[in-house]
Design a protein around this motif. Structure first.
Motif, PDB file in Angstrom:
ATOM      1  N   MET A  56      41.313  33.013  24.891  1.00 37.71           N
ATOM      2  CA  MET A  56      41.413  33.921  26.038  1.00 37.71           C
ATOM      3  C   MET A  56      42.807  34.545  26.102  1.00 37.71           C
ATOM      4  O   MET A  56      42.972  35.745  26.339  1.00 37.71           O
ATOM      5  CB  MET A  56      41.106  33.132  27.318  1.00 37.71           C
ATOM      6  N   TYR A  57      43.818  33.707  25.873  1.00 41.21           N
ATOM      7  CA  TYR A  57      45.198  34.188  25.885  1.00 41.21           C
ATOM      8  C   TYR A  57      45.423  35.185  24.754  1.00 41.21           C
ATOM      9  O   TYR A  57      46.050  36.240  24.937  1.00 41.21           O
ATOM     10  CB  TYR A  57      46.145  32.984  25.760  1.00 41.21           C
ATOM     11  N   GLN A  93      46.335  40.739  22.687  1.00 40.54           N
ATOM     12  CA  GLN A  93      45.907  41.836  21.804  1.00 40.54           C
ATOM     13  C   GLN A  93      45.520  43.073  22.614  1.00 40.54           C
ATOM     14  O   GLN A  93      45.839  44.200  22.233  1.00 40.54           O
ATOM     15  CB  GLN A  93      44.733  41.362  20.939  1.00 40.54           C
ATOM     16  N   THR A  94      44.846  42.874  23.730  1.00 37.40           N
ATOM     17  CA  THR A  94      44.461  44.001  24.575  1.00 37.40           C
ATOM     18  C   THR A  94      45.680  44.718  25.127  1.00 37.40           C
ATOM     19  O   THR A  94      45.767  45.950  25.119  1.00 37.40           O
ATOM     20  CB  THR A  94      43.582  43.515  25.746  1.00 37.40           C
ATOM     21  N   THR A  95      46.653  43.937  25.591  1.00 36.96           N
ATOM     22  CA  THR A  95      47.890  44.525  26.119  1.00 36.96           C
ATOM     23  C   THR A  95      48.639  45.267  25.015  1.00 36.96           C
ATOM     24  O   THR A  95      49.156  46.363  25.222  1.00 36.96           O
ATOM     25  CB  THR A  95      48.777  43.421  26.714  1.00 36.96           C
ATOM     26  N   THR A 115      45.467  44.893  32.109  1.00 35.71           N
ATOM     27  CA  THR A 115      45.497  43.453  31.813  1.00 35.71           C
ATOM     28  C   THR A 115      44.386  42.725  32.547  1.00 35.71           C
ATOM     29  O   THR A 115      43.726  41.859  31.999  1.00 35.71           O
ATOM     30  CB  THR A 115      46.861  42.863  32.210  1.00 35.71           C
ATOM     31  N   GLU A 116      44.179  43.096  33.824  1.00 30.25           N
ATOM     32  CA  GLU A 116      43.154  42.416  34.604  1.00 30.25           C
ATOM     33  C   GLU A 116      41.745  42.825  34.187  1.00 30.25           C
ATOM     34  O   GLU A 116      40.850  42.006  34.107  1.00 30.25           O
ATOM     35  CB  GLU A 116      43.347  42.705  36.091  1.00 30.25           C
ATOM     36  N   GLU A 117      41.566  44.136  33.905  1.00 28.87           N
ATOM     37  CA  GLU A 117      40.208  44.618  33.626  1.00 28.87           C
ATOM     38  C   GLU A 117      39.785  44.332  32.187  1.00 28.87           C
ATOM     39  O   GLU A 117      38.699  43.841  31.936  1.00 28.87           O
ATOM     40  CB  GLU A 117      40.123  46.113  33.902  1.00 28.87           C
ATOM     41  N   GLU A 118      40.695  44.656  31.220  1.00 24.74           N
ATOM     42  CA  GLU A 118      40.294  44.494  29.833  1.00 24.74           C
ATOM     43  C   GLU A 118      40.663  43.118  29.290  1.00 24.74           C
ATOM     44  O   GLU A 118      40.136  42.667  28.304  1.00 24.74           O
ATOM     45  CB  GLU A 118      40.977  45.574  28.981  1.00 24.74           C
TER      46      GLU A 118
END
Length: 1186
Positions: free
Chosen positions: A1063-1064, A1069-1071, A1101-1104
């Motif tokens: 999850m981390y 990676q998304t950020t 960060t919260e959504e993706e």
């Protein structure tokens, strides 16, 4: 010569050992609570267990512990007991179980209270068996067990069932065992007792012969028991070896006799061997006690406690002046001179200073000594209750001769409806009929009845047979106008108190002893603050002393007091805890001195402005004295002239305009909101004018009070004056009261009322000392009220010496003792802290504990916990790598699997968006606390995406505090340990407001009888953690509602650790991808979006950042192996700090740190990375963490 054997620690049997025992097999067949089809009751089972398991093992604690833990007493012995099946084995089995419960310090009488019918017969059988001949049916060893049982009965007189039986043995009728001459002598000493004795004789004559003989037997029991003891004592040979059975019998008998009068301290054993030299064992040469007077400055003077700044001292060395023990010093010097021994006082190289909170033992002992040598006076209405004599309710306000009929409840009530709802069963009569005028504040007149010459009334002092006793006269009144400025308006209470809270407030305002039992979240502090405020306004000339156990509780009280209508010049806080107050104002002694000096200057400036507005020449604002003359000759004369002009002296209607026209202070009030006078009515404008004058008069009243600060030049003298004369509400901890009692009495400190918060956590002697911080007046104490607020169902005072704790009952607070002897209490019955479902985990411990309406209505309580299916859950944690609990040092328990699991859930919640400061991690042992702190430091402590929890501490330390989400580790896997103390369980279950997640070995705790009410609710839910990874925080899902997102079940700690790592990684990676996208935007677009960039990143960060189920490798997927991770570098136990010390949001070292700790997906224990395996090696040694 071999060293003598150390006393063995009693080790509780493990779960596997329990399961292997014959007793456990019998339990599974006959009485285990989890077995649905049980065999019918068989008396032979009891006989066999007693003979084969108990007697054959010579009453081995391990065997009895197994039986007691299996709920043998609750589910088999007492449930099936009756006179028909009563036997020696049956009686002895019950006594053994009760004795074991007392040894384990768990409630022993609950089972008997549920089925009390046969207890009188059972108790008579015990008495008969205790007096039986030792060569008969009962052996001396068995009678020793019976003596211990009787001792426990004599110390449980607060239990009605026990008291009803024991009182027959120890009340006045037992004097029939005295010799006639001695009986006559005792009756002559106390003539009042002769009347009772004659009444007893008359009642005996009315009894039938059989009942009379039974009564005589019970009254002679102690006399006969003493005779039996003497016969055993005489049987001890003078020279030959004596059997230990006789020794133990005599010890238990002496203990029983002493406990009938006072509970003494007894040797319990120490960690070192007393038979060997102390110095050899501990490595010390000399130990001497001293009292530190203070640290010296450069000129050799003691640095006094005072206002900042503290002096700056040069160099690294510091010098302390200490007071030595004069007797010891004289012996040491004599030894040095006569025998040439070395000078002890030239060789010291270590000075140990106790923690401030524990450093009051010498002061307490000195205080006790001083109290024994002085004529201290306890109020007459408290004397007998403190000693435990007479009527326990005699100090209740309803029985006090000086109870007050009419009380001003100030801002306690929010409306007339609130008032009526606060007195159910009463007839409320309002003296004004106009609803518009029925607004607070209210004065209430209560019916007052004297108890003399009438039948005793109920606890509230009300005669239920008369309507008059239920009628309350309510008088609304208007607070006089205080001035035209907005800050002149009084602060008001906004809490809608419940009817039980109102009863507590009413009792606290009346003279006498008020005991308030406040379960968790029931508003104890709010009630305390309202009582203080109401006393302050009703009795402005009286002084109130506030005493608490901790600085934190005192600070919470003070912060709420400041929000009410109390002039801050009347507040004073003693001790060092004021430094923690979350306010810019300083309420310490020197802080109040500075406030007075600053306030004096402000007020003199106001006098100067007033003088200028009136056109009076001179310098009236030079000192407080000149200001007083100015008020007397200039201000008062103008006001009196004004009053003579505007007050209506004839029958003619007054002119409204005159009030404003003749007003002499228009210019002074030019800076107030205009217009000052409304011109609507004469009465309204006249009240405004008088309010303006009250504002002016208050300035000069305060300056008159501040005159002392002009006459007293030193800060110390000024602070003493404030303490003795100025302050009306003085607050301190019980420790400070014990430390400073001598100084306070010497100063002439006076007070009329005492309010004690956390009273159930204060030692009895530390509760008693605050009663005597003042000298008596004309031989009488001026104390009028004593309000004690606490909860005896939570943890008691901490006593570190086991002998004092177990044998002298020192951990029993005076509050608890009062409750036990039947002093009336007000039990608060509605909590507003936690969800109703969480409250159910502990409300069974209280008489009647419900929920306030907002617990059901407010969104935060009705909304589910994001990412988690349940609002509370018990999560089963099996051994990690074959290890459950460990004990690197005695009593220093740790559980690595639970610690890792707790931290993994914390990280998961933070990654979902939970604020880290809304989560606290609790545990039941210090060892686990240090281990969890260690893991947090290594996993996420310096990672800004996760952070640290609000607190990581023990349940005991967290008492009195709360947080939204609590993660609790119970640690033990072999024996339940000290969580069997239900008070600790109540504290643990009641700290959370919105979410409670408990990590424990379920098979161990669910079978513990004392924990059943809570654990039956916990085990009704799944024992594996249920999470909803795609549900971000906060959620709109209602609590108990089926989630729209997919629920994932976590079966063990390695799976959770792996999941959190993935999850981390997905979040990082998304950020990173989002940053790359921003870098590719045209320059103009970047400039336009610059202001909102940080917000967009957070949103992204919260959504993706919440990984979709398909994006996360399933921890149970056999195809996913170590290659699923972002190739973390290999880390070995010998290099634990290579990753932990490198930090940075989203940086590669951070990823490495998280990855190196997580087990490989789908792999067994061998696939867990090296650092996870070697976590115990990376943990600081117990010596460092203890």
């Amino acid at each position: 010569m071999a060293a003598p054997a150390q006393p063995k620690k009693i080790v509780a049997p493990t779960v596997s050992q329990i399961n292997a025992e014959f007793v456990t097999q019998l339990a599974c067949k006959y009485w285990a609570p989890h077995i649905k089809k049980k065999s019918p009751f068989d008396i032979k089972v009891i006989e066999d267990i007693y003979e084969k398991e108990i007697v054959k093992s010579r009453f081995a604690i391990r065997k009895i512990m197994l039986l007691e833990f299996s709920q043998y007493l609750e589910n088999y012995l007492w449930m099936n007991y009756s006179p028909e099946v009563s036997s020696k084995a049956y009686l002895m089995s019950i006594c053994c179980m009760v004795n074991e419960k007392f040894r384990e310090n768990v409630p022993a009488w609950e089972t008997f209270k549920k089925k009390p019918d046969h207890f009188p017969f059972f108790f008579k059988c015990i008495l008969k068996a205790a007096l039986a001949e030792t060569d008969g049916e009962f052996s001396l060893h068995e009678q020793t067990v019976l003596l211990l049982f009787l001792d426990h009965c004599f110390n449980s007189l607060e239990v009605d069932l026990i008291r009803s039986q024991v009182q027959q043995l120890i009340s006045l009728p037992m004097w029939m065992g005295l010799q006639p001459a001695r009986l006559e002598l005792e009756l002559k000493k106390t003539p009042k007792l002769r009347k009772f004795w004659n009444l007893i004789k008359k009642n005996d004559e009315k009894m039938d012969p059989e009942a009379r003989e039974q009564a005589y037997q019970e009254r002679r029991f102690l006399s006969q028991l003493i005779q039996k003891f003497i016969s055993v004592l005489k049987s001890v040979p003078l020279s030959e070896p004596v059997t230990m059975d006789k020794v133990h019998y005599c010890e238990r008998f002496i203990e029983l006799m002493i406990d009938l009068e006072v509970r003494p301290t007894k040797p319990y054993g120490t960690k070192f061997d007393r038979r060997r030299p102390f110095i050899e064992q501990v490595g010390l040469v000399y130990v001497r006690g001293c009292e530190i007077q203070g640290m010296l400055d450069d000129k050799g003077r003691v640095i006094e406690d005072g206002p900042e700044p503290r002096p700056n001292l040069r160099g690294e060395s510091r010098t302390f002046r200490v007071f030595l023990d004069p007797n010891q010093y004289q012996q040491d010097m004599t030894n040095t001179i006569q025998n040439g021994a070395e000078d002890v006082y030239e060789t010291f190289n270590v000075i140990m200073r106790r923690k401030p909170k524990e450093n009051n033992f010498k002061a307490v002992l000195e205080t006790i000594r001083n109290l024994m040598n002085t004529d201290c006076v306890v109020p007459a209405w408290l004397h007998d209750i403190i000693l435990g004599y007479g009527d326990p309710s005699s100090a209740h306000y309803s029985k006090m001769p000086n109870q007050i009929a009419t009380l001003d409840f100030n801002d306690t009530f929010l409306s007339i409806e609130h008032l009526k709802n606060s007195f159910p069963g009463h007839n409320v009569k309002v003296i004004v009929d106009d609803p518009a005028l029925q607004i607070p504040p209210f004065r209430i007149t209560f019916p007052v009845r004297s108890g003399k010459g009438k039948k005793r009334k109920d606890v509230d002092g009300e005669d239920e047979d008369t309507e008059e006793a239920k009628t309350l006269i309510v008088e609304p009144h208007v607070i006089p106008n205080r001035g035209p400025y907005p800050y002149n308006q009084p602060k008001r209470n906004t809490i809608q108190f419940t009817h039980t809270q109102i009863e507590a407030i009413r009792a606290g305002m009346q003279p006498g002893l008020t005991m308030v039992v406040g379960p968790p979240g029931t508003g104890k502090t709010d009630v305390a603050v309202q009582i203080i405020s109401n006393i302050y306004h009703n009795f402005p000339e009286q002084r109130t002393l506030i005493v608490t156990h901790s600085n934190q509780a005192l600070n919470q009280l003070f912060e709420k007091i400041m929000a009410l209508d109390i002039d801050e010049r009347h507040l004073l806080r003693l001790g060092h805890g004021e430094e923690e107050l979350e306010t810019e104002k300083d309420f310490s002694r020197y802080g109040r001195v500075n406030y007075v000096l600053a306030r004096r200057i402000e007020l003199l400036e106001e006098v100067k402005r007033l003088q200028k507005s009136l056109g009076v020449p001179g310098d009236a604002s030079y000192t407080c004295e000149t200001a007083g003359y100015f008020f007397l000759y200039q201000v008062m004369s103008r006001w009196e002239e004004y009053i003579s002009k505007v007050k209506n002296k004839s029958n003619a209607s007054p002119d409204v305009t005159e009030v404003s026209t003749f007003f002499p202070f228009h210019e002074y009030f030019a800076n107030a909101p205009q217009p000052i006078f409304k011109g609507r009515s004469y009465e309204e404008d006249m009240e405004i004018a008088e309010g303006c004058f009250r504002h002016i008069k208050k300035i000069f009243t305060q300056l008159e009070e501040f005159r002392a600060s002009e006459l007293l030049r030193s800060g110390l003298d000024r602070s003493k004056y404030l303490l003795v004369k100025e302050a009306k509400i003085i607050a301190m901890t019980c420790t400070h009261a014990a430390l400073k009692r001598h100084d306070l009495v010497k100063l002439g400190f006076k007070y009329d009322n005492i309010l004690m918060e956390e009273a159930a956590q204060i030692l009895e002697i530390e509760t008693f000392i605050p009663l005597l911080l003042q000298n008596p007046q004309d031989g009488f104490s001026r104390l009028k009220r004593w309000i004690m607020i606490g909860d005896h169902h939570q943890l008691p005072p901490v006593i570190k010496n086991m002998a004092f704790q177990k044998y002298s009952n020192m951990e029993q607070s005076l509050f608890t003792r009062f409750v036990r002897i039947g002093v009336p209490t007000v039990d608060l019955d509605a909590q507003g802290r936690a969800r109703a479902s969480l409250c159910n985990l502990y409300n069974w411990r209280y008489k009647k504990l419900g929920n306030l309406p907002h617990v059901q209505l407010l969104p935060e309580f009705s909304t589910a916990n994001a990412g988690l299916l349940y609002d509370f859950q018990l999560i089963n944690v099996e051994d990690f790598q074959g290890v459950g609990e460990s004990e690197p040092n005695p009593y220093f328990y740790q559980n690595l699997g639970e610690a890792e699991y707790v931290v993994a859930l914390f990280m998961y919640m933070c990654l979902l968006g939970y604020p880290a400061d809304k989560i606290s991690i609790l545990t039941t042992y210090n060892g686990q606390k240090h281990l969890i702190r260690d893991i947090i430091n290594r996993r996420c402590g310096s990672n800004p995406l996760i952070g640290r929890p609000n607190k990581v501490t023990t349940v005991d330390r967290f008492q009195g505090q709360q947080n939204d989400y609590i993660l609790l580790s119970l640690v033990r896997t072999r024996a339940v340990g000290h969580l069997r103390d239900v008070r600790r369980l109540v504290v643990a279950m009641s700290r959370a407001r919105l979410g409670l997640y408990i990590f424990a070995r379920v098979s161990l705790f669910q079978n513990c009888f004392e924990l059943t009410p809570a654990f039956s609710q916990l085990t009704a839910r799944p024992l594996h953690l249920h999470i909803i990874p795609t549900e971000p925080f906060p959620t709109t899902r209602k609590n108990g509602e089926r989630p729209s997102h997919e629920v994932q079940i976590i079966k063990n700690m390695p799976q959770m650790a792996n999941f959190v790592y993935n999850m981390y990684m997905h979040l990082i990676q998304t950020t990173h991808h989002y940053h790359q996208t921003l870098l590719q935007l045209p320059p103009a677009m970047v400039e336009e979006g610059e202001e909102v960039q940080s917000q967009e990143i957070e949103l992204e960060t919260e959504e993706e950042g919440m990984p979709a189920q398909a994006d996360v490798p399933s921890p149970t997927d056999a195809s996913s192996g170590p290659e699923t991770f972002a190739s973390p570098p290999d880390t070995t136990p010998s290099q634990p700090d290579t990753t932990a010390d490198q930090t940075g949001a989203g940086s590669s070292p951070d990823i490495t740190c998280a990855a190196s700790e997580a087990p490989a997906a789908g792999a067994g224990p061998e696939a867990v990375p090296a650092e996870a395996k070697g976590c115990t090696d990376a943990t600081p040694a117990p010596e460092e963490t203890k």
